[in-house]
Design a protein around this motif. Sequence first.
Motif, short mmCIF file in Angstrom:
data_model
loop_
_atom_site.label_atom_id
_atom_site.label_comp_id
_atom_site.label_asym_id
_atom_site.label_seq_id
_atom_site.Cartn_x
_atom_site.Cartn_y
_atom_site.Cartn_z
N LEU A 144 -14.59 0.15 1.49
CA LEU A 144 -13.95 1.29 2.16
C LEU A 144 -14.44 2.62 1.60
O LEU A 144 -14.31 3.65 2.26
CB LEU A 144 -12.43 1.18 2.02
CG LEU A 144 -11.80 -0.06 2.65
CD1 LEU A 144 -10.33 -0.15 2.27
CD2 LEU A 144 -11.97 -0.05 4.16
N THR A 172 -4.61 -1.16 3.82
CA THR A 172 -4.56 0.29 3.70
C THR A 172 -3.22 0.86 4.17
O THR A 172 -2.51 0.23 4.96
CB THR A 172 -5.68 0.94 4.53
OG1 THR A 172 -5.43 0.70 5.93
CG2 THR A 172 -7.04 0.37 4.15
N CYS A 218 2.56 4.63 0.10
CA CYS A 218 2.06 5.94 0.52
C CYS A 218 3.16 6.63 1.33
O CYS A 218 3.75 6.03 2.23
CB CYS A 218 0.80 5.78 1.36
SG CYS A 218 -0.02 7.34 1.79
N SER A 230 -12.48 -1.47 -8.01
CA SER A 230 -12.13 -1.82 -6.64
C SER A 230 -13.37 -1.87 -5.74
O SER A 230 -13.49 -2.73 -4.87
CB SER A 230 -11.11 -0.82 -6.08
OG SER A 230 -10.70 -1.19 -4.78
N MET A 284 -3.45 0.59 -2.19
CA MET A 284 -4.08 -0.49 -1.44
C MET A 284 -3.32 -1.77 -1.74
O MET A 284 -3.00 -2.05 -2.90
CB MET A 284 -5.55 -0.64 -1.85
CG MET A 284 -6.28 -1.77 -1.13
SD MET A 284 -7.98 -1.99 -1.73
CE MET A 284 -8.75 -0.49 -1.10
N MET A 313 -10.27 7.19 0.22
CA MET A 313 -10.28 7.23 1.69
C MET A 313 -9.59 8.49 2.19
O MET A 313 -10.09 9.19 3.07
CB MET A 313 -9.57 6.01 2.27
CG MET A 313 -10.29 4.70 2.11
SD MET A 313 -9.31 3.36 2.83
CE MET A 313 -9.21 3.88 4.55
N GLN A 368 -3.13 -0.37 -8.61
CA GLN A 368 -3.86 -0.46 -7.36
C GLN A 368 -2.98 -0.18 -6.14
O GLN A 368 -3.43 0.43 -5.16
CB GLN A 368 -4.48 -1.87 -7.25
CG GLN A 368 -5.28 -2.14 -6.00
CD GLN A 368 -6.65 -1.49 -6.01
OE1 GLN A 368 -6.94 -0.67 -6.89
NE2 GLN A 368 -7.49 -1.86 -5.07
N CYS A 394 -1.21 6.78 -2.74
CA CYS A 394 -2.06 6.30 -1.64
C CYS A 394 -2.67 4.97 -2.08
O CYS A 394 -3.81 4.91 -2.51
CB CYS A 394 -3.14 7.33 -1.30
SG CYS A 394 -4.00 6.97 0.25
N CYS A 442 -6.30 3.46 -2.29
CA CYS A 442 -6.94 4.08 -1.11
C CYS A 442 -7.06 5.59 -1.23
O CYS A 442 -7.35 6.28 -0.23
CB CYS A 442 -6.15 3.72 0.16
SG CYS A 442 -6.40 2.01 0.69
N SER A 489 0.84 -1.21 0.00
CA SER A 489 0.00 0.00 0.00
C SER A 489 0.87 1.26 0.00
O SER A 489 0.93 1.99 0.97
CB SER A 489 -0.91 0.00 1.23
OG SER A 489 -0.16 -0.20 2.42
N TYR A 512 -16.62 -2.58 4.98
CA TYR A 512 -16.42 -2.72 3.55
C TYR A 512 -17.71 -2.42 2.79
O TYR A 512 -18.79 -2.72 3.31
CB TYR A 512 -15.95 -4.15 3.25
CG TYR A 512 -14.49 -4.26 2.89
CD1 TYR A 512 -13.55 -3.50 3.57
CD2 TYR A 512 -14.05 -5.11 1.89
CE1 TYR A 512 -12.20 -3.61 3.26
CE2 TYR A 512 -12.71 -5.23 1.57
CZ TYR A 512 -11.78 -4.48 2.26
OH TYR A 512 -10.46 -4.57 1.94
#
Length: 457
Positions: free
Chosen positions: A116, A42, A16, A98, A32, A71, A63, A30, A68, A14, A114
């Motif tokens: 998210l 995350t 980030c 997603s 996942m 989010m 992805q 960012c 994310c 993930s 879920y």
Amino acid sequence: MRFTNLTRGAGIGSNCYRLDLPEGAVILDCGMHPEHTGFDATPMLEELGDTEVRATILTHAHQDHVGCLPMLQLSQHGMPVLMTQGTARIADIMLHNSVNVMTRQQEELKLDGYPLFTHRSIEQVSRYWRHCPLERPVTLDGERSVEDSSESSISFHDAGHILGSTGVMIRSEGKKFFYTGDVNFEDQTIQTGARFPEEPVDVLLMETTRGDAPVPEGFTRKNEEERLAKAVADALETGSSITIPVFALGKTQELMAMLWKMQRERIIPPIPIYIGGLGSKITAVYDSMAAQVSRNFPKLQLMSDIAPYVAGGAEIQSLNPRKRAIYALSSGMMTENTLSNIFARKVLPDPSQFLFFVGYADPNSPGGRIRNAKQGDHVAIDSKGAPVPFLCHREIFTLSAHARREDLLSYAIKVRPKTILLVHGDDPAIEWFKRELYAALPETRVMAPPPGQPIEL
């Protein structure tokens, strides 16, 4: 500047990162984790607390770099997100897909919280996406940067990884911070190689994906493509079909272009080619932007020139391997419930079938287990069904969209940073880079930033 790795568990997952500038905190990617679910998938967004993020910069739409983003945006109302137009168009497709995946996971696994985010929330937050051109400095709001301004500026540079992928140069208070994102310096079939700035930088944030993958002596991508072409022709000559697990984004389009070249050069005859529904949506974006980006074969329109059959989730259950056909199905790692995973139950036990791997597969994924299996082994490919006997023909080809470690090392030596931050790689990959960089750049600080620990730059 201050840097914090927000990738939960580090490694390839993930992705980030937080970079603190005079104007405030900036987030780089960012993602996942594609192999995890729930909280474990995350980034460490909880580490932001009540921080007001000034902007987010997105390098590309895989992805593990974009998954994310909604989010983060839902917690940061009105925050601008800077990216290229190609990345924006693909990110929209990937994020909506997603939601569908997370909804199915919630139904099957009963995961709390879920999905998210929802389709509606993607539509809301995408209003704050700012399309940025290549090699033209912009402000943190995505506006064109004024020369000699005291504000921090951002410029995007073609990373040669997939459509829209970039490295990012950040200039602030006389310092230069460069993030490679996922990069490939050599031409692929469609995608041309990276065009990165070669001026000295103060900090280099660098991916290390292939750090534990030495290049065999005499290896070239051209030779590997020729080896694939011969293997495809030989397999089809037997009258059998070939299944090739591919990522819907990037690898599907590259493979389609390779098959188009094989047909054009009369290495193989025109044959049925099957791809997945997600792959077809992304391929349509590749076709529509062919004249707007740097690529090989700019006039090639994959969906019309190849005319593939599109197999969705409903069709895959009843689809059986037909003679002399190619099934380029996602996912590349044959993750559970994906088209390639479902289709594998029909391919693996059949000694007449061919299975070709053309990209990376995590050793713990179904694809990784099949790659490492011996003929006759029974391989567990999902959590519900019995292990499947592995009796089909298998070939493995190295056609990665990530830079060779030697090319990344050469780039780091060229820009001679004062600090190098190593990310996006497993421990053996990062250790190789540490060892080589210590020897090549003895005055450079080389670090693998632990998750959640701020580093003063």
